[in-house]
Design an enzyme around this catalytic site. Structure first.
Site, PDB file in Angstrom:
ATOM      1  N   PHE A   1      25.510  52.523  66.960  1.00  0.00           N
ATOM      2  CA  PHE A   1      25.156  53.569  67.917  1.00  0.00           C
ATOM      3  C   PHE A   1      25.719  53.193  69.300  1.00  0.00           C
ATOM      4  O   PHE A   1      25.674  52.030  69.685  1.00  0.00           O
ATOM      5  CB  PHE A   1      23.629  53.671  67.960  1.00  0.00           C
TER       6      PHE A   1
ATOM      7  N   ASP B   1      19.226  46.319  64.280  1.00  0.00           N
ATOM      8  CA  ASP B   1      18.633  47.507  64.872  1.00  0.00           C
ATOM      9  C   ASP B   1      18.142  48.392  63.725  1.00  0.00           C
ATOM     10  O   ASP B   1      18.937  48.820  62.878  1.00  0.00           O
ATOM     11  CB  ASP B   1      19.672  48.230  65.739  1.00  0.00           C
TER      12      ASP B   1
ATOM     13  N   TYR C   1      10.302  57.011  67.763  1.00  0.00           N
ATOM     14  CA  TYR C   1      10.246  58.480  67.849  1.00  0.00           C
ATOM     15  C   TYR C   1      11.041  59.150  66.744  1.00  0.00           C
ATOM     16  O   TYR C   1      11.040  60.364  66.638  1.00  0.00           O
ATOM     17  CB  TYR C   1      10.715  58.972  69.226  1.00  0.00           C
ATOM     18  N   LYS C   2      11.729  58.355  65.920  1.00  0.00           N
ATOM     19  CA  LYS C   2      12.475  58.961  64.803  1.00  0.00           C
ATOM     20  C   LYS C   2      11.516  59.124  63.629  1.00  0.00           C
ATOM     21  O   LYS C   2      10.564  59.888  63.730  1.00  0.00           O
ATOM     22  CB  LYS C   2      13.713  58.110  64.518  1.00  0.00           C
TER      23      LYS C   2
ATOM     24  N   ARG D   1      24.065  66.965  59.825  1.00  0.00           N
ATOM     25  CA  ARG D   1      23.200  65.866  59.423  1.00  0.00           C
ATOM     26  C   ARG D   1      21.802  66.414  59.099  1.00  0.00           C
ATOM     27  O   ARG D   1      21.240  67.188  59.876  1.00  0.00           O
ATOM     28  CB  ARG D   1      23.132  64.881  60.589  1.00  0.00           C
TER      29      ARG D   1
END
Ligand code: PLP
Length: 390
Positions: free
Chosen positions: A111, A176, A201-202, A349
């Site tokens: 990311f 990560d 928060y995912k 996605r």
């Protein structure tokens, strides 16, 4: 255990939500907990709540509540700040103990935030394709920084194998887990990795801007001297010492005042996760992905799958490449109450959660994509307008 519990969520009726990999939906428990903490704690206790409601220990208590979700032991996980800051802290701590020097190795599937941070703090950043990581591990690498599940393709790295090979060469490992926690069964302790970080928060439904987490292997924490420090990580913050003395164990990861309301949302959301069977969750999440891929094979053969077809090689989302991907996703969102997301340059996605997504919903998703492809209804000019957030 029946994982399908849409009633635990506060989702708009008629909406199919396939974006929990980016922002997990609101749970009823999170909503209630934010209400309680606002009214009964902040409202009634005011500043006394730091003691009377133990706000001060929220970051550690939340760390303990989510430790089992990454396979970590008690008192090893600290919650706070955003993931970007935790990337800096982990990198800094890893580079300080790396016997091979200050070069960081990562991959092109990582990311951007992780790569930007590595570029800033390392002497050099080496980037290779995800498939080339194993071959690139050598004694000129100080720290390996990898994201376990690729945010675009959902490809999973073999954490145990890569960590072992890296450590055989003296390389310090940071994983990560932003796209893994809350969808895969993780065992960070068993992997022996030195550091792990991730966000809540995912898949974990902590809410927009929910705090991140950081883990250090228990044998290392006492010797870590973070440079990104603040008064909350001090051994005795209320002595207001002129000089810094690092707090006990994981307390040293703290920086400033914790976001209490945001932590209340996470606290409520974690009610759903306390008893979670992670093996079952992983199996069911991947089965939903398989179901989607089978449907797409049958009805939308024109789109190309960019995620691994083999479910064991995949995280909880599935991506397809399509040159009109942005417009197609806008058509799904604006006209069909189906939410996924788009990642440049051409990725559609879709994240799948067994907690609130059903096979029936996925069938409807596939049929809707097929009909949009057939009618080319996504070609309307308004679907081409790019919003600030995609
Ligand atoms: C989502 C994500 C981030 C986001 O970082 P924030 O500080 O929360 O904005 C960082 N790294 C990875 C790998 C991610 O998936």
């Amino acid at each position: 255990m029946n994982l399908y519990m849409p009633a635990a969520f506060d989702l708009p009726s008629g909406l199919s939500y396939f974006n929990g990999n980016s922002l997990g939906p609101l749970t009823k428990r999170a909503k209630a907990r934010v209400g309680e903490v606002t009214a009964q704690e902040w409202g009634a206790h005011l500043i006394r709540a730091w003691n009377t409601c133990d706000w001060m220990s929220m970051p550690a208590r939340l760390g303990d509540r989510l430790a089992h979700l990454i396979g970590a032991g008690e008192s090893t996980v600290m919650v706070g700040d955003t993931l970007t800051l935790k990337v800096y802290q982990a990198l800094d701590a890893a580079l300080a103990i790396a016997p091979n020097g200050r070069t960081v190795l990562s991959d092109t599937g990582n990311f951007p935030t992780d790569l930007y941070a590595a570029k800033q703090v390392a002497d050099a950043l080496i980037l290779v394709e995800p498939e080339a990581i194993m071959d690139r591990l050598s004694k000129d690498i100080g720290v390996l920084l990898l994201t376990h599940v690729d945010y675009r393709t959902a490809r999973v790295h073999d954490m145990k194998q890569i960590t072992r090979a890296a450590q055989d060469r003296g390389i310090i490992c940071i994983w990560d887990l932003a796209h893994s926690a809350g969808t895969l069964s993780l065992d960070i302790d068993q992997s022996r990795a030195e550091f792990a970080i991730g966000c809540t928060y995912k898949y974990l439904n902590g809410g927009p801007g929910a705090p991140a987490f950081i883990y250090a292997r228990p044998d290392l924490i006492a010797d870590i001297n973070p440079r990104l420090v603040g008064w909350m990580g001090h051994a005795t913050p209320f002595d207001f010492d002129l000089s810094y003395a690092c707090g006990q164990g994981r307390e040293r990861w703290r920086i400033g005042t914790p976001p209490v309301l945001q932590m209340a949302a996470l606290d409520g959301a974690l009610d759903l996760w306390d008893q979670m069977d992670l093996d079952q969750l992983e199996t069911e999440a991947r089965a939903l992905g398989d179901h989607f891929i089978a449907g797409m094979d049958a009805l939308c053969p024109g789109l190309s799958l960019v995620s691994p077809r083999l479910s064991q090689a995949r995280g909880g989302h599935v991506s397809y490449a399509f040159d009109q991907g942005y417009a197609l996703m806008q058509a799904l969102i604006q006209d069909h109450q189906i939410i996924g997301d788009f990642r440049a340059p051409d990725r559609l996605r879709f994240g799948f959660s067994p907690l609130y997504n059903s096979k029936k919903q996925i069938d409807h998703l596939v049929e809707t994509i097929a009909s949009l492809l057939k009618t080319k209804a996504y070609e309307k000019p308004e679907y081409a307008l790019k919003s600030r957030v995609t």
